[in-house]
Structures are given as structure tokens and as C-alpha cells.
Design an enzyme around this catalytic site. Sequence first.
Site, short mmCIF file in Angstrom:
data_model
loop_
_atom_site.label_atom_id
_atom_site.label_comp_id
_atom_site.label_asym_id
_atom_site.label_seq_id
_atom_site.Cartn_x
_atom_site.Cartn_y
_atom_site.Cartn_z
N ASN A 1 0.99 -1.35 -0.38
CA ASN A 1 -0.33 0.07 0.10
C ASN A 1 1.50 1.55 -0.06
OD1 ASN A 1 -1.91 2.07 0.41
ND2 ASN A 1 -1.98 1.41 2.86
N TRP A 2 1.04 1.99 -1.18
CA TRP A 2 1.73 2.70 -1.00
C TRP A 2 1.61 4.43 -0.39
CZ3 TRP A 2 5.61 3.09 -6.27
CH2 TRP A 2 5.99 2.48 -6.33
N LYS A 3 0.01 4.12 0.05
CA LYS A 3 -0.57 5.45 0.49
C LYS A 3 -0.37 6.46 -0.43
CE LYS A 3 0.10 3.22 5.08
NZ LYS A 3 0.07 2.99 6.16
N GLU B 1 -6.43 5.17 8.31
CA GLU B 1 -6.16 5.89 7.46
C GLU B 1 -7.86 6.80 7.35
OE1 GLU B 1 -2.62 5.62 5.60
OE2 GLU B 1 -1.72 5.16 7.35
N GLU C 1 -5.11 -4.69 10.50
CA GLU C 1 -4.25 -3.40 10.77
C GLU C 1 -4.17 -2.57 11.84
OE1 GLU C 1 -2.63 -2.66 6.43
OE2 GLU C 1 -3.94 -0.81 7.03
N GLY D 1 2.66 -1.58 4.13
CA GLY D 1 3.01 -0.24 4.09
C GLY D 1 5.08 0.74 3.85
N GLY D 2 5.62 1.27 4.39
CA GLY D 2 6.27 1.98 3.97
C GLY D 2 7.76 0.81 3.57
#
Length: 246
Positions: A10-12, A95, A163, A229-230
Site C-alpha cells: 500500500n503505497w499510500k 487512515e 492492521e 506500507g513503508g
Amino acid sequence: MSRRKLVVGNWKMNGLRAQLGEVEAIGGLAREHGSVEVGLCLPATLIAAADAVKGGAFVGAQDCHMRASGAHTGCLSAPMLAEAGASWTIVGHSERRQDQGETDADVAAKALAAKAAGLKVILCVGESLEVRDAGDAEAVVSAQLLASLPEGAAADWLSIAYEPIWAIGTGRIPTMEAVAEMHAALRAALARRIGGEADAVRILYGGSMNGDNAAELLALADVDGGLIGGASLTAEKFAPVIAAAA
Ligand code: 13P
């Protein structure tokens, strides 16, 4: 029940065209590790270009509107995302629940809109640190899952991501025991709603998953993959996570 591992980045709100090389490299890793289903949920602006270089990976979106079209300035519908090249979308990420005030009912409606457009769905749930510290995490997250679950939920189009909010982007993760207990609780909650189909639904873990902890997390009985994510932003960081799932 053996469930094919699902590992999704998930690159957000990260990624410009300059990062398409990373998409291509991750697509190559996905080809190498065909036993794992690998995908990237990208900013919508990158979906079409990523579709052309995605290799063995799928390209997904991070959210969709609950309606197919209409007067909703700035929003993107599931048919638009599908046309751009997405085959999956995330719904209900914490988020968005926090920043955009999305409710469980909104999340269920978005999941149904995605399914209607032919998208597969990753539905996110997870507790705050207050809830975890109060000892209520399993009850609260199970209730959140059932309240967010769309009609007709089935393993061929829906996966769940657990999550814990306090583990996202913090480098902290729950104990392996806590992750195992939560995933088992979520599968039991699913079984109450959809019966034996719950056995086939993939339940991913997300929150500071990386190359150092992925193997241990992915070895847990009810952990069927990860939402990362990161550690999904470069092929170099994502490679050990994909390899751990293979
Ligand atoms: P991090 O892997 O950066 O903690 O993010 C997890 C997440 O929110 C994935 O959806």
C-alpha cells in the site's frame, strides 16, 4: 485449508512516475515467486502507467467511492479505477476511517461498489492503542469486521487485513501470540456470518511488516499474507517480504 499467500503493498500518498521502475522491479519479483499473489495498491494517478509495467503483480487502488458516478467532486468510482487498470482495491483503511470519517456502513458500501465493478477487495480493520491496552481488542475488531462486512462476502473477491492502528508506521508490532489470537478471532467471527466459507477467506496482517519480521508473521496459522506500507515502496525492501511468503 490451504490459502495462497497474498502480499500487497500500500503505497499510500507516495509515488510519482519516477517510481515506476520500482513497480516494474516488484512485478519481476512477483513473476519469480509465482506461488505468492503479489500486488501494489498505488495512488490512482499511477494506476494506468503501472498497469503497463506490472509484470506478475496486480495493480490496485487504495479506496473507491460507494457510487458508480455522480456529483462527488474529487472522488473516484470503482468503474473508473477498474478502467484505469486496477483489479483490486483497499477499503476501510484506518487512515481513511480517521481522516475522512468513514464509517463501517460506508466501508461495506464501498466494498459492494468495488465488487460490482469487478474489483477484488481488501477490507481493513484494526484497534487503537487505547482499545488494545484496555484488553478489548479482539471484541472490538471482531465487531468492526462484522459491521463492515458486505453482503455476499466470499473468498473469491474479499480478503481482510488486520492492521492495529498503533503498529502502522511505528516499527512496533503486536506479539506473535496476539497476532495469532486476533486472526483466529476474526476467522471465528467470519464463520458466524458466512459459515464454512470463512475457511477460504484470506486474512492479512498489516502494520510495520518488513523483511525482518515477515517470515515469523507469515508462519502463523491464520496469517495468509500481508498489507505492507513503508517496506513496499522499493523492490529492495519488498523483496524479502515476498520471499518470506513464498
Ligand atoms: P506500514 O507497513 O508502513 O506500517 O503501513 C501499514 C499499512 O497501513 C498498510 O496498509
